[in-house]
Design an enzyme around this catalytic site. Structure first.
Site, mmCIF file in Angstrom:
data_model
loop_
_atom_site.group_PDB
_atom_site.id
_atom_site.type_symbol
_atom_site.label_atom_id
_atom_site.label_comp_id
_atom_site.label_asym_id
_atom_site.label_seq_id
_atom_site.Cartn_x
_atom_site.Cartn_y
_atom_site.Cartn_z
ATOM 1 N N HIS A 61 0.859 -1.191 0.000
ATOM 2 C CA HIS A 61 0.000 0.000 0.000
ATOM 3 C C HIS A 61 0.891 1.236 0.000
ATOM 4 O O HIS A 61 1.919 1.276 0.686
ATOM 5 C CB HIS A 61 -0.901 0.008 1.232
ATOM 6 C CG HIS A 61 -1.697 1.262 1.379
ATOM 7 N ND1 HIS A 61 -2.699 1.621 0.498
ATOM 8 C CD2 HIS A 61 -1.633 2.278 2.297
ATOM 9 C CE1 HIS A 61 -3.218 2.778 0.866
ATOM 10 N NE2 HIS A 61 -2.594 3.191 1.952
ATOM 11 N N CYS A 175 -4.436 2.753 -4.918
ATOM 12 C CA CYS A 175 -3.618 3.646 -4.097
ATOM 13 C C CYS A 175 -2.341 4.093 -4.798
ATOM 14 O O CYS A 175 -1.974 5.274 -4.748
ATOM 15 C CB CYS A 175 -3.289 2.988 -2.762
ATOM 16 S SG CYS A 175 -2.278 1.481 -2.883
#
Length: 302
Positions: A61, A175
């Site tokens: 992430h 993301c």
């Protein structure tokens, strides 16, 4: 990836196991003379729960951090799913509703502070550039536009083959793409990035040329294609949450039968359905380098 005129309200049916952006705040207006450090942040997905487990698979992430020289305050900005990854990747098949029901919005989250332990423990926290307060404020205006018009999370990248130069049928929207867009915006505003290696995760499906099927109304509406509607529902059914190990393995076999044995995948992208004629190696998770950007106008140091 299509941009939309506005962000629709989310349906109460869509519920998150973990609250989206629980400590979120407005992006502050920085003083023009401020000097702001920009940090690349990366950690394994669900690091807070599973530690480095997904880091071993390079499922990461991404976020970006800022530190104001005038105030000493730190900030974190990231973009992720409102209702977790599973809801963005696969729909719900609700009783009494013909069409699959999607909870697939994503959005930016901005909050004060950088959790050093979270990013450093199994990931990355590194300075990538320095910007002025003016550049930060212009970036903030762009973030507002980006967040209001790019509203749907898309897990999959779809390519013709593993070859780096192969055709990309569909690009993901998650993301890392937000962070890449943010870096590019800063570069266009004049930020000069350090020469360091930066890698990002992509989950890729491999397919022949996609076949357009239609939207929710044309497939599942009163004048829709009942055979196609049933096939799409049948495809998505095995991806539902499972309540027993036996149920999981039964559905896993159905997924293998659809995707690998029969080369079938139904993709929902920009509110439309596409058929993907799948081909080997079917799916791959890659962690590839994407260089930090160079601006489109003359850059300047801060």
């Amino acid at each position: 990836h299509r941009r939309f005129d506005y962000r629709p309200k989310t349906d109460p049916y869509c519920q998150a196991r973990y609250t989206f952006c629980p400590t979120g705040s407005a992006i502050p207006v920085m003083k023009e003379e401020d000097v702001i450090e920009v940090y690349r942040l990366q950690a394994p997905v669900w690091e807070f729960k599973y530690g480095d487990l997904l880091g071993h698979l390079k499922i990461m992430h991404d976020a970006v951090g800022f530190k104001s020289s005038l105030t000493g305050k730190n900030y974190t900005m990231e973009w992720y799913e409102l209702f977790q990854l599973g809801n963005c990747t696969f729909p719900h098949l609700r009783p009494g509703m013909d069409a699959p029901f999607w909870c697939n919005q994503g959005a930016a989250c901005f909050y004060e502070g950088i959790d050093d332990a979270h990013w450093k423990a199994n990931g990355t926290l590194v300075l990538v550039t320095t910007i002025s307060g003016t550049m930060f404020n212009e970036m903030a205006q762009w973030v507002k536009y980006d967040n209001e018009t790019g509203i749907y999370y898309e897990t999959w990248t779809v390519q013709a083959s593993p070859d780096k130069k192969s055709t990309v049928w569909f690009d993901s929207y998650e993301c890392s793409k937000f962070i890449l867009r943010t870096y590019q915006k800063l570069a266009d505003l004049g930020a000069v990035f350090k020469k360091i290696q930066t890698n990002y995760t992509s989950i890729i499906l491999f397919s022949g040329e996609p076949i357009y099927l239609g939207n929710e109304t044309s497939i599942f509406g009163p004048q829709g294609n009942k055979t196609l509607a049933a096939a799409i529902r049948d495809f998505y059914n095995p991806f539902k949450p499972h309540h027993s190990v036996r149920e999981f393995f039964v559905d896993l076999f159905k997924i293998i039968d659809h995707v690998i044995l029969n080369h079938q995948f139904y993709l929902f992208y920009n509110l439309e359905y596409w058929f993907l004629p799948m081909k080997s190696p079917y799916l791959k998770i890659i962690y590839e380098e994407v260089p930090l950007p160079v601006g489109s106008k003359a850059s300047f140091g801060v």
